[in-house]
Design a protein around this motif. Structure first.
Motif, PDB file in Angstrom:
ATOM      1  N   TYR A  68      -1.471   7.414 -10.986  1.00 58.78           N
ATOM      2  CA  TYR A  68      -2.626   7.166 -10.123  1.00 58.78           C
ATOM      3  C   TYR A  68      -3.182   8.489  -9.622  1.00 58.78           C
ATOM      4  O   TYR A  68      -2.433   9.442  -9.374  1.00 58.78           O
ATOM      5  CB  TYR A  68      -2.215   6.326  -8.918  1.00 58.78           C
ATOM      6  N   VAL A  69      -4.489   8.533  -9.427  1.00 60.73           N
ATOM      7  CA  VAL A  69      -5.130   9.712  -8.835  1.00 60.73           C
ATOM      8  C   VAL A  69      -5.141   9.549  -7.317  1.00 60.73           C
ATOM      9  O   VAL A  69      -5.535   8.504  -6.797  1.00 60.73           O
ATOM     10  CB  VAL A  69      -6.581   9.873  -9.358  1.00 60.73           C
ATOM     11  N   GLY A  70      -4.678  10.595  -6.649  1.00 61.63           N
ATOM     12  CA  GLY A  70      -4.882  10.695  -5.205  1.00 61.63           C
ATOM     13  C   GLY A  70      -3.803  10.093  -4.332  1.00 61.63           C
ATOM     14  O   GLY A  70      -3.880  10.235  -3.109  1.00 61.63           O
ATOM     15  N   LEU A  71      -2.788   9.417  -4.908  1.00 60.81           N
ATOM     16  CA  LEU A  71      -1.730   8.907  -4.030  1.00 60.81           C
ATOM     17  C   LEU A  71      -0.926  10.093  -3.509  1.00 60.81           C
ATOM     18  O   LEU A  71      -0.571  10.986  -4.285  1.00 60.81           O
ATOM     19  CB  LEU A  71      -0.799   7.952  -4.788  1.00 60.81           C
ATOM     20  N   PRO A  72      -0.627  10.113  -2.199  1.00 65.85           N
ATOM     21  CA  PRO A  72       0.139  11.229  -1.644  1.00 65.85           C
ATOM     22  C   PRO A  72       1.484  11.406  -2.366  1.00 65.85           C
ATOM     23  O   PRO A  72       2.044  10.432  -2.890  1.00 65.85           O
ATOM     24  CB  PRO A  72       0.382  10.807  -0.193  1.00 65.85           C
ATOM     25  N   ARG A  73       1.966  12.649  -2.352  1.00 68.68           N
ATOM     26  CA  ARG A  73       3.181  13.017  -3.093  1.00 68.68           C
ATOM     27  C   ARG A  73       4.355  12.084  -2.792  1.00 68.68           C
ATOM     28  O   ARG A  73       5.133  11.754  -3.672  1.00 68.68           O
ATOM     29  CB  ARG A  73       3.538  14.462  -2.720  1.00 68.68           C
ATOM     30  N   GLU A  74       4.468  11.638  -1.539  1.00 64.82           N
ATOM     31  CA  GLU A  74       5.643  10.843  -1.154  1.00 64.82           C
ATOM     32  C   GLU A  74       5.408   9.330  -1.295  1.00 64.82           C
ATOM     33  O   GLU A  74       6.296   8.527  -1.010  1.00 64.82           O
ATOM     34  CB  GLU A  74       6.067  11.187   0.282  1.00 64.82           C
ATOM     35  N   HIS A  75       4.217   8.911  -1.742  1.00 66.20           N
ATOM     36  CA  HIS A  75       3.905   7.474  -1.807  1.00 66.20           C
ATOM     37  C   HIS A  75       4.852   6.784  -2.802  1.00 66.20           C
ATOM     38  O   HIS A  75       5.001   7.236  -3.932  1.00 66.20           O
ATOM     39  CB  HIS A  75       2.450   7.286  -2.260  1.00 66.20           C
ATOM     40  N   PRO A  76       5.487   5.684  -2.369  1.00 62.11           N
ATOM     41  CA  PRO A  76       6.472   5.045  -3.253  1.00 62.11           C
ATOM     42  C   PRO A  76       5.876   4.523  -4.560  1.00 62.11           C
ATOM     43  O   PRO A  76       6.593   4.376  -5.548  1.00 62.11           O
ATOM     44  CB  PRO A  76       7.038   3.883  -2.417  1.00 62.11           C
ATOM     45  N   GLN A  77       4.559   4.236  -4.585  1.00 60.53           N
ATOM     46  CA  GLN A  77       3.948   3.733  -5.823  1.00 60.53           C
ATOM     47  C   GLN A  77       3.356   4.830  -6.694  1.00 60.53           C
ATOM     48  O   GLN A  77       2.792   4.525  -7.753  1.00 60.53           O
ATOM     49  CB  GLN A  77       2.887   2.673  -5.504  1.00 60.53           C
ATOM     50  N   ARG A  78       3.473   6.077  -6.251  1.00 65.81           N
ATOM     51  CA  ARG A  78       3.103   7.162  -7.147  1.00 65.81           C
ATOM     52  C   ARG A  78       4.044   7.045  -8.347  1.00 65.81           C
ATOM     53  O   ARG A  78       5.265   6.915  -8.180  1.00 65.81           O
ATOM     54  CB  ARG A  78       3.292   8.493  -6.415  1.00 65.81           C
ATOM     55  N   ARG A 166       0.130  -6.398  -6.478  1.00 62.30           N
ATOM     56  CA  ARG A 166       1.457  -6.837  -6.045  1.00 62.30           C
ATOM     57  C   ARG A 166       2.352  -5.656  -5.672  1.00 62.30           C
ATOM     58  O   ARG A 166       3.321  -5.827  -4.930  1.00 62.30           O
ATOM     59  CB  ARG A 166       2.117  -7.698  -7.140  1.00 62.30           C
ATOM     60  N   PHE A 167       2.050  -4.470  -6.200  1.00 63.03           N
ATOM     61  CA  PHE A 167       2.830  -3.281  -5.841  1.00 63.03           C
ATOM     62  C   PHE A 167       2.324  -2.644  -4.540  1.00 63.03           C
ATOM     63  O   PHE A 167       2.894  -1.681  -4.047  1.00 63.03           O
ATOM     64  CB  PHE A 167       2.763  -2.236  -6.955  1.00 63.03           C
ATOM     65  N   PHE A 168       1.192  -3.141  -4.025  1.00 60.07           N
ATOM     66  CA  PHE A 168       0.573  -2.568  -2.823  1.00 60.07           C
ATOM     67  C   PHE A 168       0.417  -3.659  -1.761  1.00 60.07           C
ATOM     68  O   PHE A 168      -0.669  -3.849  -1.205  1.00 60.07           O
ATOM     69  CB  PHE A 168      -0.787  -1.950  -3.181  1.00 60.07           C
ATOM     70  N   ASP A 169       1.488  -4.435  -1.547  1.00 58.10           N
ATOM     71  CA  ASP A 169       1.505  -5.511  -0.543  1.00 58.10           C
ATOM     72  C   ASP A 169       0.372  -6.507  -0.750  1.00 58.10           C
ATOM     73  O   ASP A 169      -0.171  -7.062   0.215  1.00 58.10           O
ATOM     74  CB  ASP A 169       1.433  -4.936   0.883  1.00 58.10           C
ATOM     75  N   GLY A 170      -0.050  -6.696  -2.017  1.00 59.15           N
ATOM     76  CA  GLY A 170      -1.078  -7.690  -2.323  1.00 59.15           C
ATOM     77  C   GLY A 170      -2.480  -7.258  -1.951  1.00 59.15           C
ATOM     78  O   GLY A 170      -3.412  -8.053  -2.019  1.00 59.15           O
ATOM     79  N   GLU A 171      -2.671  -6.010  -1.539  1.00 58.28           N
ATOM     80  CA  GLU A 171      -3.983  -5.556  -1.077  1.00 58.28           C
ATOM     81  C   GLU A 171      -4.701  -4.747  -2.163  1.00 58.28           C
ATOM     82  O   GLU A 171      -4.398  -3.577  -2.386  1.00 58.28           O
ATOM     83  CB  GLU A 171      -3.832  -4.723   0.195  1.00 58.28           C
ATOM     84  N   VAL A 172      -5.656  -5.407  -2.828  1.00 58.49           N
ATOM     85  CA  VAL A 172      -6.357  -4.792  -3.966  1.00 58.49           C
ATOM     86  C   VAL A 172      -7.016  -3.476  -3.580  1.00 58.49           C
ATOM     87  O   VAL A 172      -7.003  -2.511  -4.353  1.00 58.49           O
ATOM     88  CB  VAL A 172      -7.440  -5.760  -4.506  1.00 58.49           C
ATOM     89  N   ARG A 174      -6.080  -1.249  -1.735  1.00 57.11           N
ATOM     90  CA  ARG A 174      -5.151  -0.109  -1.645  1.00 57.11           C
ATOM     91  C   ARG A 174      -4.760   0.426  -3.019  1.00 57.11           C
ATOM     92  O   ARG A 174      -4.149   1.489  -3.126  1.00 57.11           O
ATOM     93  CB  ARG A 174      -3.901  -0.516  -0.858  1.00 57.11           C
ATOM     94  N   VAL A 175      -5.079  -0.316  -4.083  1.00 59.06           N
ATOM     95  CA  VAL A 175      -4.781   0.167  -5.439  1.00 59.06           C
ATOM     96  C   VAL A 175      -5.825   1.236  -5.780  1.00 59.06           C
ATOM     97  O   VAL A 175      -7.032   0.965  -5.687  1.00 59.06           O
ATOM     98  CB  VAL A 175      -4.856  -0.966  -6.481  1.00 59.06           C
ATOM     99  N   PRO A 176      -5.389   2.457  -6.147  1.00 58.10           N
ATOM    100  CA  PRO A 176      -6.379   3.499  -6.455  1.00 58.10           C
ATOM    101  C   PRO A 176      -7.363   3.036  -7.526  1.00 58.10           C
ATOM    102  O   PRO A 176      -7.036   2.210  -8.380  1.00 58.10           O
ATOM    103  CB  PRO A 176      -5.518   4.658  -6.967  1.00 58.10           C
ATOM    104  N   GLN A 177      -8.572   3.598  -7.462  1.00 56.63           N
ATOM    105  CA  GLN A 177      -9.581   3.248  -8.468  1.00 56.63           C
ATOM    106  C   GLN A 177      -9.415   4.072  -9.732  1.00 56.63           C
ATOM    107  O   GLN A 177      -9.835   3.660 -10.805  1.00 56.63           O
ATOM    108  CB  GLN A 177     -10.979   3.491  -7.903  1.00 56.63           C
TER     109      GLN A 177
END
Ligand code: F6R
Length: 260
Positions: A68-78, A166-172, A174-177
């Protein structure tokens, strides 16, 4: 293209068998690593074989498919963190043995070109694990992707963002574009492609992949041009295949020496 239809745990074992056979033959093999749900059973099986059977990854290297582009270094879904958690930290891969596209790069085209060079410098990918999106993407090569594409930035489709919510608590939202992904041309350069898909939601994409016309509308169909592709699917993912009985029979009567 070989199609194997079996229950999910058996598919994970078969993919792990292919990885294990490669590593026994070539301990410094280069593995192509997918994220998402599809390869998780394979990573579990490889971690088990490492713990119980001494399967070693100490000399192996890995290249991730996408990030993903732009997720912070420590983000668990990076994806870099996902691969560490699901696979790299559970086996004896060296700390710097896994590389991925840099989703935080200031100069994206330069980072993508550097990633392509790194794969070539490593000698290319020996075995690439793949999943498939419901819209037929592999890596994040969404419909319309050039069949010859190389690592680059892509915009995720709304469908993929919904699928991955589903990897982002169901919040579309929050999924990077955006993402960086190996291109279809990059993936096609790997020597053996092992694609896993389970569930009815993948049935149409699998049908197109195996039996449809090659088209950028279903990017995975480019794999029909690759000389060594193994498609590992369960009954639900196989439910739209016209020749399912033929694939089942061919696998059942396959010579034992042949392997995947
Ligand atoms: C992930 C990737 C994607 C996924 C695909 C299927 O690195 O490249 O192509 O493989 O979106 O995702 P799952 O396996 O979660 O259904």
């Amino acid at each position: 293209m070989e199609v194997v239809i079996a229950p999910a745990p058996e598919l994970a074992r078969l993919a792990a068998d292919a990885v294990e056979a490669l590593l026994r033959r070539r301990p410094d093999a280069v593995l192509g690593l997918a994220t998402g749900s599809s390869p998780l059973g394979v990573y579990d099986e490889l971690a088990r074989r490492h713990a119980d059977g001494g399967l070693s990854f100490a000399r192996a290297r890995g290249f991730m498919l996408d990030e993903y582009v732009g997720l912070p270094r420590e983000h668990p879904q990076r994806y870099r963190n996902v691969i560490d958690a699901e696979f790299a930290s559970r086996v004896d891969l060296m700390p710097d043995a896994v590389q991925g596209p840099d989703g935080l790069a200031a100069d994206v085209p330069a980072a993508c070109a550097a990633y392509e060079r790194a794969i070539v410098d490593a000698g290319g990918v020996d075995l690439q694990l793949l999943g498939i999106g419901t819209d037929g993407h592999i890596g994040f090569n969404e419909p319309g992707s050039s069949l010859a594409s190389r690592t680059r930035i892509k915009t995720l489709t709304e469908q993929t963002r919904i699928d991955n919510a589903r990897f982002f608590d169901g919040e579309v939202e929050r999924v990077p574009q955006h993402c960086l992904t190996q291109g279809l041309g990059t993936i096609m350069a790997a020597r053996h492609l092992v694609l896993l898909a389970t569930g009815r939601g993948k049935a149409e994409a699998v049908h197109q992949l195996v039996e449809g016309p090659v088209s950028a509308m279903w990017p995975a169909t480019v794999l029909q041009h690759h000389p060594h592709v193994t498609v590992l699917i369960d009954n639900a993912a196989a439910s739209r295949l016209q020749l399912a009985d033929y694939y089942r029979g061919a696998y059942a009567s396959k010579p034992a020496w042949q392997g995947l």
